[in-house]
Scaffold this active site. Structure first.
Site, PDB file in Angstrom:
ATOM      1  N   GLU A 104     -70.571  28.908  12.195  1.00 32.27           N
ATOM      2  CA  GLU A 104     -70.375  28.931  10.743  1.00 32.27           C
ATOM      3  C   GLU A 104     -71.635  29.450  10.062  1.00 32.27           C
ATOM      4  O   GLU A 104     -72.741  29.167  10.506  1.00 32.27           O
ATOM      5  CB  GLU A 104     -70.083  27.494  10.305  1.00 32.27           C
ATOM      6  CG  GLU A 104     -69.506  27.355   8.920  1.00 32.27           C
ATOM      7  CD  GLU A 104     -69.155  25.887   8.593  1.00 32.27           C
ATOM      8  OE1 GLU A 104     -68.503  25.205   9.392  1.00 32.27           O
ATOM      9  OE2 GLU A 104     -69.589  25.449   7.512  1.00 32.27           O
ATOM     10  N   ASP A 106     -73.008  29.507   6.115  1.00 31.43           N
ATOM     11  CA  ASP A 106     -72.619  28.895   4.833  1.00 31.43           C
ATOM     12  C   ASP A 106     -73.462  29.257   3.629  1.00 31.43           C
ATOM     13  O   ASP A 106     -74.690  29.187   3.695  1.00 31.43           O
ATOM     14  CB  ASP A 106     -72.792  27.361   4.909  1.00 31.43           C
ATOM     15  CG  ASP A 106     -71.811  26.696   5.817  1.00 31.43           C
ATOM     16  OD1 ASP A 106     -70.751  27.259   6.051  1.00 31.43           O
ATOM     17  OD2 ASP A 106     -72.128  25.580   6.270  1.00 31.43           O
ATOM     18  N   GLU A 108     -73.317  27.382  -0.131  1.00 30.01           N
ATOM     19  CA  GLU A 108     -72.649  26.369  -0.950  1.00 30.01           C
ATOM     20  C   GLU A 108     -73.412  26.238  -2.262  1.00 30.01           C
ATOM     21  O   GLU A 108     -74.639  26.141  -2.247  1.00 30.01           O
ATOM     22  CB  GLU A 108     -72.625  25.007  -0.241  1.00 30.01           C
ATOM     23  CG  GLU A 108     -71.597  24.960   0.871  1.00 30.01           C
ATOM     24  CD  GLU A 108     -71.427  23.570   1.478  1.00 30.01           C
ATOM     25  OE1 GLU A 108     -70.296  23.221   1.849  1.00 30.01           O
ATOM     26  OE2 GLU A 108     -72.426  22.839   1.573  1.00 30.01           O
TER      27      GLU A 108
END
Ligand SMILES: *[C@@H]1O[C@H](CO)[C@@H](O)[C@H](O)[C@H]1NC(C)=O
Ligand SMILES: *[C@@H]1O[C@H](CO)[C@@H](O)[C@H](O)[C@H]1NC(C)=O
Length: 279
Positions: A104, A106, A108
């Site tokens: 993953e 990311d 955010e």
């Protein structure tokens, strides 16, 4: 030489068709590229697929995911984040494979009360293990305008960029025994959800539901897959950041980075993770 009465409208027509096809080849069409898998009518599409919005109320958030899988490439998306009091909201935008040993990458965006800064949280998971967080404030108000958030994913490194400024480079440290995401194709995901148990000032500030629905906007999605011939090209392989890119990265890390797991002594009393070394 002039154009006849008949030629002018025809030329205008051809010109408009041409302009239209240019626009489509630039900003990816959300209807063609994504599945809307969460939140039902809280996902909205405008301008025939050129703009998308996600919203969240007390009942649920919403999200979408790419139809295609990517194994290395460059992903660009423009986002305009939740305006006003966005405390407790998280807008996530990431690449992920599936399963317990998933990879993953990311982005955010942790919301805040009006006028206080969002936090841009980044992380990398490899073989199901994350714990590689870096967090930043932004040098602009991300709710006022669209800004471009990009991920460059190559076998050698992952680069996070904001408006083309590199904010983080995560190098492949397999030579030190650290797994790197490079075998599992990933899809692109985005969602707007409630995380007021941790997002804003560590969970101290809760979501003000009287301000719901909360909405984030997306446009100009662009994805470029890297191809085999590029990986064989030694010059392309070694290219990471040029001098200007390195200078911009230092500027961001010096002035806007607010958390780096690689300097968190309390968290790693036995010694920092291996990839935190200079190598
Ligand atoms: C919200 O604002 C407070 C006060 O300025 C700040 O400490 C915090 O880092 C900001 N961002 C988040 C997501 O909590
Ligand atoms: C690979 O990508 C580069 C840059 O986008 C392009 O110039 C080249 O033609 C591509 N090669 C193949 C075999 O698709």
């Amino acid at each position: 030489m002039g154009f006849s009465h008949y030629e002018l409208p025809k030329m205008l027509f051809i010109f408009l068709v041409f302009m239209n096809s240019c626009m489509f080849s630039y900003g990816g069409n959300f209807i063609q590229e994504f599945d809307f898998n969460w939140g039902g009518n809280k996902v909205k599409i405008f301008n025939g697929g050129q703009i998308l919005s996600l919203s969240m109320d007390k009942l649920s958030g919403s999200g979408f995911q790419s139809k295609k899988d990517y194994l290395f490439g460059r992903i660009d998306m423009q986002l305009k984040l939740v305006t006003g009091n966005s405390a407790g909201t998280v807008t996530s935008y990431y690449l992920s494979s599936k399963g317990s040993t998933h990879d993953e990458i990311d982005f955010e965006f942790l919301g805040n009360v009006s006028g206080e800064p969002f936090i841009l949280h980044t992380n990398v998971f490899s073989q199901g293990k994350g714990d590689k967080e870096q967090q930043f404030y932004l040098w602009f108000d991300p709710t006022k305008n669209f800004h471009t958030y990009s991920i460059i994913w190559k076998p050698q490194h992952i680069i996070f960029l904001v408006d083309n400024t590199p904010i983080r480079v995560f190098k492949n440290a397999e030579s030190l025994g650290v797994p790197f995401p490079k075998n599992q194709p990933m899809k692109i995901y985005s969602s707007l959800w409630n995380a007021d148990d941790w997002a804003t000032r560590g969970g101290l500030v809760k979501t003000d539901w009287s301000k719901a629905p909360f909405t984030a906007y997306y446009r100009n999605f662009h994805a470029q897959k890297f191809n085999k011939s590029q990986f064989l090209d030694a010059k392309w392989q070694n290219q990471e950041l040029d001098a200007n890119g390195r200078r911009r990265l230092r500027w961001v890390q010096r002035n806007y980075m607010i958390y780096n797991y690689c300097t968190d002594y309390k968290r790693f009393p036995q010694g920092f993770p291996l990839e935190c070394r200079k190598f």
